[in-house]
Structures are given as C-alpha cells and as structure tokens.
Write a protein that holds these residues in place. Structure first.
Motif, mmCIF file in Angstrom:
data_model
loop_
_atom_site.group_PDB
_atom_site.id
_atom_site.type_symbol
_atom_site.label_atom_id
_atom_site.label_comp_id
_atom_site.label_asym_id
_atom_site.label_seq_id
_atom_site.Cartn_x
_atom_site.Cartn_y
_atom_site.Cartn_z
ATOM 1 N N THR A 31 21.783 -20.858 -14.375
ATOM 2 C CA THR A 31 22.935 -19.970 -14.465
ATOM 3 C C THR A 31 22.447 -18.550 -14.747
ATOM 4 O O THR A 31 21.281 -18.237 -14.536
ATOM 5 C CB THR A 31 23.909 -20.460 -15.547
ATOM 6 N N SER A 32 23.334 -17.669 -15.230
ATOM 7 C CA SER A 32 22.947 -16.273 -15.438
ATOM 8 C C SER A 32 23.385 -15.796 -16.813
ATOM 9 O O SER A 32 24.314 -16.338 -17.422
ATOM 10 C CB SER A 32 23.565 -15.378 -14.358
ATOM 11 N N LYS A 33 22.699 -14.748 -17.251
ATOM 12 C CA LYS A 33 23.020 -14.114 -18.532
ATOM 13 C C LYS A 33 23.097 -12.613 -18.262
ATOM 14 O O LYS A 33 22.160 -12.026 -17.721
ATOM 15 C CB LYS A 33 21.917 -14.405 -19.553
ATOM 16 N N ALA A 34 24.215 -11.987 -18.610
ATOM 17 C CA ALA A 34 24.406 -10.566 -18.295
ATOM 18 C C ALA A 34 24.630 -9.753 -19.565
ATOM 19 O O ALA A 34 25.220 -10.229 -20.542
ATOM 20 C CB ALA A 34 25.590 -10.396 -17.353
ATOM 21 N N PHE A 35 24.145 -8.499 -19.518
ATOM 22 C CA PHE A 35 24.397 -7.525 -20.574
ATOM 23 C C PHE A 35 24.913 -6.254 -19.906
ATOM 24 O O PHE A 35 24.351 -5.785 -18.904
ATOM 25 C CB PHE A 35 23.123 -7.199 -21.347
ATOM 26 N N ILE A 36 25.988 -5.690 -20.451
ATOM 27 C CA ILE A 36 26.568 -4.461 -19.902
ATOM 28 C C ILE A 36 26.445 -3.360 -20.951
ATOM 29 O O ILE A 36 26.714 -3.568 -22.136
ATOM 30 C CB ILE A 36 28.044 -4.665 -19.520
ATOM 31 N N TYR A 37 26.046 -2.174 -20.497
ATOM 32 C CA TYR A 37 25.790 -1.031 -21.388
ATOM 33 C C TYR A 37 26.654 0.148 -20.919
ATOM 34 O O TYR A 37 26.217 0.988 -20.143
ATOM 35 C CB TYR A 37 24.310 -0.681 -21.303
ATOM 36 N N PRO A 38 27.917 0.217 -21.367
ATOM 37 C CA PRO A 38 28.799 1.309 -20.928
ATOM 38 C C PRO A 38 28.535 2.592 -21.720
ATOM 39 O O PRO A 38 28.322 2.553 -22.934
ATOM 40 C CB PRO A 38 30.196 0.753 -21.226
ATOM 41 N N GLY A 39 28.554 3.719 -21.015
ATOM 42 C CA GLY A 39 28.410 5.002 -21.693
ATOM 43 C C GLY A 39 29.632 5.334 -22.516
ATOM 44 O O GLY A 39 30.666 4.646 -22.450
ATOM 45 N N THR A 40 29.562 6.414 -23.255
ATOM 46 C CA THR A 40 30.651 6.752 -24.194
ATOM 47 C C THR A 40 31.947 7.115 -23.487
ATOM 48 O O THR A 40 33.017 7.064 -24.083
ATOM 49 C CB THR A 40 30.214 7.933 -25.075
ATOM 50 N N SER A 41 31.865 7.477 -22.197
ATOM 51 C CA SER A 41 33.083 7.871 -21.474
ATOM 52 C C SER A 41 33.610 6.764 -20.569
ATOM 53 O O SER A 41 34.530 6.981 -19.789
ATOM 54 C CB SER A 41 32.805 9.121 -20.634
ATOM 55 N N VAL A 42 33.016 5.567 -20.643
ATOM 56 C CA VAL A 42 33.411 4.454 -19.774
ATOM 57 C C VAL A 42 34.247 3.449 -20.577
ATOM 58 O O VAL A 42 33.861 3.079 -21.694
ATOM 59 C CB VAL A 42 32.165 3.764 -19.183
ATOM 60 N N PHE A 43 35.349 2.979 -19.983
ATOM 61 C CA PHE A 43 36.251 2.082 -20.685
ATOM 62 C C PHE A 43 36.140 0.652 -20.133
ATOM 63 O O PHE A 43 35.441 0.393 -19.150
ATOM 64 C CB PHE A 43 37.683 2.597 -20.596
ATOM 65 N N GLU A 44 36.850 -0.277 -20.786
ATOM 66 C CA GLU A 44 36.690 -1.692 -20.496
ATOM 67 C C GLU A 44 37.043 -2.040 -19.049
ATOM 68 O O GLU A 44 36.307 -2.754 -18.372
ATOM 69 C CB GLU A 44 37.552 -2.515 -21.452
ATOM 70 N N LYS A 45 38.177 -1.543 -18.535
ATOM 71 C CA LYS A 45 38.588 -1.893 -17.177
ATOM 72 C C LYS A 45 37.546 -1.444 -16.158
ATOM 73 O O LYS A 45 37.205 -2.168 -15.223
ATOM 74 C CB LYS A 45 39.952 -1.268 -16.870
ATOM 75 N N GLU A 46 37.024 -0.234 -16.342
ATOM 76 C CA GLU A 46 35.994 0.285 -15.434
ATOM 77 C C GLU A 46 34.720 -0.557 -15.525
ATOM 78 O O GLU A 46 34.055 -0.819 -14.515
ATOM 79 C CB GLU A 46 35.684 1.740 -15.777
ATOM 80 N N SER A 47 34.393 -0.988 -16.742
ATOM 81 C CA SER A 47 33.204 -1.811 -16.952
ATOM 82 C C SER A 47 33.330 -3.148 -16.240
ATOM 83 O O SER A 47 32.375 -3.653 -15.644
ATOM 84 C CB SER A 47 32.966 -2.038 -18.449
ATOM 85 N N GLU A 48 34.521 -3.734 -16.312
ATOM 86 C CA GLU A 48 34.744 -5.024 -15.662
ATOM 87 C C GLU A 48 34.605 -4.920 -14.144
ATOM 88 O O GLU A 48 34.032 -5.796 -13.489
ATOM 89 C CB GLU A 48 36.128 -5.562 -16.038
ATOM 90 N N GLU A 49 35.142 -3.850 -13.551
ATOM 91 C CA GLU A 49 35.028 -3.645 -12.109
ATOM 92 C C GLU A 49 33.564 -3.454 -11.709
ATOM 93 O O GLU A 49 33.102 -3.972 -10.687
ATOM 94 C CB GLU A 49 35.861 -2.427 -11.684
ATOM 95 N N PHE A 50 32.842 -2.714 -12.528
ATOM 96 C CA PHE A 50 31.414 -2.492 -12.264
ATOM 97 C C PHE A 50 30.641 -3.805 -12.345
ATOM 98 O O PHE A 50 29.768 -4.086 -11.511
ATOM 99 C CB PHE A 50 30.865 -1.481 -13.285
ATOM 100 N N TYR A 51 30.973 -4.635 -13.328
ATOM 101 C CA TYR A 51 30.274 -5.915 -13.485
ATOM 102 C C TYR A 51 30.535 -6.834 -12.286
ATOM 103 O O TYR A 51 29.619 -7.526 -11.815
ATOM 104 C CB TYR A 51 30.712 -6.589 -14.782
ATOM 105 N N LYS A 52 31.765 -6.830 -11.762
ATOM 106 C CA LYS A 52 32.074 -7.665 -10.594
ATOM 107 C C LYS A 52 31.201 -7.269 -9.398
ATOM 108 O O LYS A 52 30.667 -8.120 -8.679
ATOM 109 C CB LYS A 52 33.550 -7.537 -10.232
ATOM 110 N N ALA A 53 31.069 -5.961 -9.179
ATOM 111 C CA ALA A 53 30.237 -5.483 -8.072
ATOM 112 C C ALA A 53 28.771 -5.840 -8.297
ATOM 113 O O ALA A 53 28.062 -6.249 -7.370
ATOM 114 C CB ALA A 53 30.395 -3.973 -7.925
ATOM 115 N N SER A 54 28.325 -5.709 -9.536
ATOM 116 C CA SER A 54 26.935 -6.020 -9.870
ATOM 117 C C SER A 54 26.649 -7.508 -9.682
ATOM 118 O O SER A 54 25.609 -7.899 -9.147
ATOM 119 C CB SER A 54 26.635 -5.609 -11.321
ATOM 120 N N LEU A 55 27.575 -8.350 -10.130
ATOM 121 C CA LEU A 55 27.395 -9.796 -10.022
ATOM 122 C C LEU A 55 27.354 -10.233 -8.550
ATOM 123 O O LEU A 55 26.605 -11.144 -8.188
ATOM 124 C CB LEU A 55 28.533 -10.512 -10.758
#
Length: 610
Positions: free
Chosen positions: A202-226
């Motif tokens: 399986t996989s293990k992921a870590f996300i590192y959002p900058g100070t100006s990035v919010f949860e919804k944007e992070s989730e969309e980015f993670y989907k593209a990355s995955l």
C-alpha cells in the motif's frame, strides 16, 4: 556615536539574546534573522548598516548568504562580519572568499571585539534608497532563484546533498519526511509539497501545505499527486493507504475557506529512488504560473536523488520496528512479558545499552582530495562514486570481522572487536586497510574529473580501550564508540597525506602485528591535542630491499642523536637507488637543522595540524 542598525543572523536564541543586550548597551539598534534566507530578505527590506553573520545555520548557511549579498548591487556595500565558533585558517579563508568584510570568532567573554570591528567598518555606507527600491522585487521565493544563479551549480547541489546526508540515519519516518520537506522548501520555495511512499503493498503519504494553503486546496492537490503515484506503482493494493499532514508552523485556520477561489498553476512530480529501487514520489506545486524553471527543476531532481535514500532507510527502520513488535507479541503468547524483557536486557545486550569499556582496533579512512573531486564533478556522479567505494570498503570490513560505525562525509570509521572480539583485532584492521588499498583500482571513475594524483585513500589504524554503547539522547542515539583511541586513529589517518603514505599505524598496532606485515618507522610525533610522543609506522615499500632499509634505519638513528650530516649521507644513499618521500622529508629537515640547530632536540616532531 552614530546609532547603527545591526542585522544579527544567528539561529541560537541564547547567543542572540547575549549579543543583542551588549549591542543595545553600546547604542546599536538590532534586528534578527534566524537563517541565511531570512538574512537576505531583511537586508533588502530593513537596509541595516552592518550584518553580523553566523556560519552554521539550518537551510541557507552564512557563507552562501554572504556570497549572494555581495553579488547584488546596493546590498553588496553593507559590511558583513562572519561571527562563528569555527576558528581554523580554512574557516577564515572561506569567510573572506565569500565576500565577508571581517571574521570574528564567537567569544562571549570578549564582546567588546564586536564593537571594535563594527566601528572599524562603520565608514562603509550602502545606498539605502536604492536598496529600498530593489526590495519590492525581492521575496523569499525569489531569493532561492538568486542563490541558484550566484552560486556555482555544483556547489549549490553539493550543499543540497550535504543537508540531506545528515538525515541518512534518521529512524523516524515522519521526522525524516518533515526534514525533507524543510530542505525542499529552501530548494524551490513552492506553496505545497507531498511525499507518497510505497509501503509493502500500500502507500503512505505526507502533505506539507504552506502557510497560505488551506485544507480544500490541499485535498485537491493530494488527489492529483496520488493519480501520478499510481502510474508508478500499478501493482499496489489501493486500500488502507494513509495520509498525514505536516505543518511548517502551527495552523489554526487550515480548515477555513480561502477568500478567493484559486488553483495551483504549476505542478511537478519527481520519482524517488532508494536503496532497493523506486521508493515513492515527490510532488510540488505553486500558485504562480510557470514557476518551476529549469534551474529549480534541476535542483529538485538532485534533491530527490538524496531524499529517496533517506526515506527508504526510514521505511526500513519503521519496518524493522514493526517486525520487532510482532516478535514480542508472538513470544508473549508463550513467555511472560517481564521474562522477555529480562532476557533482552541481559548479558552483552545489557552492556550495549548502558555502555562498556572494550579493547578494540579502530580503522579510520577517507578519500584524498575529495573536496576537489566534489567541486569538479556533477553531484549525481559524486554520489554514485561514493556509493561504489563505500560498498567495496564495507564488504572488506565485514569480511574481516569489523563493523562500520559510521560514514562521515567521504570517511569511514570501522571498529574491530566492538560486537564480537578477536585476539587479532589489530591484524584484521591492518589487513582490511591493505585490501582496500589494493582494490581501489576496481572502483569505476568513468565520467569523473579526478585530481592529478588520481584517486587514493589514507588509512589510520590504532588499538586501545574505548567506550562502546548506545550514545545520544532519549529520542535519538547511535550504537558507537568514543574515546582517545578513536581520536588517535583519526589523527593517524590525517597524517597519511603529510607523510605520503596510504596506511599509518600506531606503535600499539605495530607491536601486535609486526610478525604479520612488513613495516618501517616513519617518525616520532606529538599529534595535535596530545602531549605524549606517538611513534608512527608505515608499510615498507615493495621497492625498498633489505640493504636500502638498513641504510634507512642507520639514517634514522643518526637523525635521532642529532648527527645531521651523517644522517643526510645515509638518506641520500637510499634516494640514489629508490625515490622515497620520507627520505626526502628527512633530508630537508637535516639541511634546515644544520643551518638552524633546534634547542633541546629529542628526535620528535610536534605537529600543529590534524
């Protein structure tokens, strides 16, 4: 006295507090940066009169920040004083070569020296109006680009790999990921990053959002990355994969909704290769369009080549911990837990956890002129070359019953007798040194630019008592050896270059192995940091027959009693038939002593270098 504004660059809160208190008492105004990146930013946005710069800091170091500032119009006229605990000639040289105006060793008992040097430089004035105009073009992100342009490409990439190399033995996967994110941010200055790692099926992921990035944007980015990650690992089971957030700073507004709808305009995905092949992938994104220039992309690829190894090691450590936990659980079905713990803590393991004194042989080796090799070659080629060399040397060390205590840059510290002791620890160490020397020609150097003297190593060997055990803090420790024996072995290795020898051993090792190897005495020295005399020996050259060796010993005897002229005759007899750098060295000493006889000569040489 004019009130000068001082930018103090130091990551230590304590040192800054002490220095600031002193400077304020002298009518200076202080502002602070905690690393080189912030120092460059504040130099533009606060236009100080003078900069007091530390050297060793996380991220961008003092030398790099100084070189960048001195390359830019306006801020180049701000005087910089390097303020560091490092005080060797080479440190002063590097400070001056990166453009610093002065160099000052940290001595908190003599802070007046800071005031003296600042007053001496106060006549230098920068055009603050010009700096203010330029500051509008300078952001923390643009500074990374400036750094890439001003530093030699290989030097910048070597700096990146050097940062990553300090993490190779990090056992905590989350901590390793956090540090990887920190360095990656300095490399490219992106808005968000994601690490996705293959873990079993399986996989293990870590996300590192900058100070100006919010949860919804992070989730969309993670989907593209995955989605990109799945293209690399099509055979994985897409269930039970986990994802964690790592924040650079504490966030209370992460779940808020962004005021304006936006999306990432630039995106980059880079595979990560570890010791066993493809390990995972790194994904970075920015709100800026066309953000990932060729320079940033190249540096991120170099960064990824080291990050993959760090993360694969951390994954192995985590897997080992999980397996140990399973083993404990299995045995607990048959044996009470307190008995298991008692068995684990008994005998040699108990000593390993608490530390014990042992007699061991220490082998210390490093690559000659490695700095030159690093500067003249692509970082990827240098890392590949090091890995080939370490693999070969590690194989020989293991075959002879030793263990590698640690890799220190291009150096190896090996121990014979720490885990399992042998009667011939010293013999095994010397045999290892000779075998490493004989197999250097097997190491491929294709594509490398080597020094004129080509690729060689130096080895120092000493035997004595050390403390063996797990040494460190409660959160991080290493099974290692410490003591004067280790220090002397390191000093002996350092002498190999001075005496033009591939292997130098101590008198202790000589006495224990003289029937196994053919040596000759090189010198009697007082190494730096030690008062007692150390007799050092080298392997006798193959071209020095018994007759020449007898002349060499007679020459040494004459030299010891101060009979310089007779000693020179014998050394010249050897040199007439065999070119020997040791005889050349003694010949030069004898000539010098004939002209300037030393007082209280006892046949020893005091060395002031390591």
């Amino acid at each position: 006295m004019e009130n000068l504004k001082v930018l103090v660059v130091d990551d230590s809160d304590l040192i800054y507090m002490i220095v600031e208190e002193f400077l304020v008492s002298k009518n200076y105004t202080c502002i602070r940066a905690k690393d080189g990146l912030e120092a460059v930013y504040l130099a533009y946005h606060n236009a100080p009169d003078i900069i007091l710069m530390d050297v060793e800091m996380p991220g961008v170091r003092g030398y790099q920040a100084s070189r960048l500032l001195k390359s830019r119009k306006g801020v180049r006229d701000i005087p910089i004083i390097m303020h560091t605990t490092l005080d060797e000639d080479k440190d002063r040289f590097w400070a001056m070569s990166c453009g610093a105006d002065d160099f000052l060793s940290k001595d908190l008992d003599h802070l007046e020296e800071i005031d003296f040097k600042m007053q001496a430089l106060s006549w230098k004035k920068a055009d603050k109006n010009f700096i203010k105009e330029e500051s509008s073009k300078v952001s923390r992100e643009s500074i990374i680009e400036m750094l890439a342009l001003v530093l030699d490409r290989n030097l910048l990439q070597s700096t990146i790999l050097n940062e990553i190399s300090s993490l190779v033995r990090e056992e905590n996967l989350r901590q390793a990921a956090s540090e990887i994110f920190r360095i990656a941010t300095y490399v490219s200055g992106h808005d968000i990053a994601c690490l996705i790692l293959k873990k079993d099926k399986t996989s293990k992921a870590f996300i590192y959002p900058g100070t100006s990035v919010f949860e919804k944007e992070s989730e969309e980015f993670y989907k593209a990355s995955l989605a990109d990650f799945k293209k690399l690992f099509s055979d994985l089971l897409w269930k039970n994969h986990s994802c964690e957030y790592i924040f650079p700073f504490e966030r209370t507004n992460f779940k808020d909704i962004a005021l304006h709808e936006r999306s990432f305009a630039s995106y980059l995905s880079i595979p990560l290769n570890g010791a066993g092949g493809l390990t995972g992938s790194l994904h970075v994104a920015s709100f800026a369009n066309g953000y990932f220039s060729s320079t940033i992309t190249e540096n991120l690829n170099v960064f990824a080549s080291g990050a993959g190894l760090v993360l694969s090691n951390a994954l192995l450590f985590e897997k080992e911990k999980e397996q140990n936990s399973k083993i404990r659980n299995v045995f607990s079905k048959f044996v009470p837990a307190d008995v298991i713990e008692d068995l684990i803590s008994r005998d040699s393991t108990s000593a390993m956890l608490t530390g014990e004194k042992r007699n061991v042989a220490i082998l210390f080796t490093d690559i000659r002129s490695f700095t030159t090799i690093s500067e003249n070659n692509d970082a990827g080629n240098v890392v590949g070359f090091l890995n080939r060399y370490f693999s070969m040397a590690g194989e020989i060390i293991k075959k002879n019953g030793g263990i590698i205590d640690k890799f220190i840059g291009d150096a190896i510290l090996a121990v014979f007798g720490a885990v399992q002791s042998y009667e011939d620890n010293a013999t095994r160490a010397v045999r290892t040194a000779i075998e490493i020397k004989s197999r250097l020609k097997e190491i491929s150097t294709d594509g490398l630019v080597l020094p004129e003297q080509s690729f060689s190593t130096g080895v120092g060997v000493h035997e004595g008592q050390v403390i063996v055990g797990n040494i460190g803090s409660g959160e991080k420790f290493d099974y290692t050896v410490i003591g004067d024996t280790v220090n002397l072995a390191s000093r002996l290795e350092g002498l190999t270059k001075h005496y033009h020898q591939s292997v130098i051993v101590s008198a202790t090792v000589y006495e224990k192995t003289k029937n196994d190897f053919i040596y000759r005495e090189l010198d009697r020295v007082r190494v730096k940091g030690k008062e007692e005399v150390t007799i050092i020996y080298g392997l006798r050259p193959d071209g020095m027959n018994n007759e020449l060796y007898n002349d060499y010993e007679k020459a040494l005897s004459m030299y010891r009693i101060g009979n310089w002229n007779t000693a020179m005759d014998y050394f010249q007899r050897v040199l007439h038939l065999y070119p020997d750098p040791i005889c050349e060295m003694y010949l030069e000493r004898c000539r010098n002593y004939c002209l300037h006889p030393p007082q209280n000569f006892d046949g020893t040489t005091t060395l002031d270098f390591k």
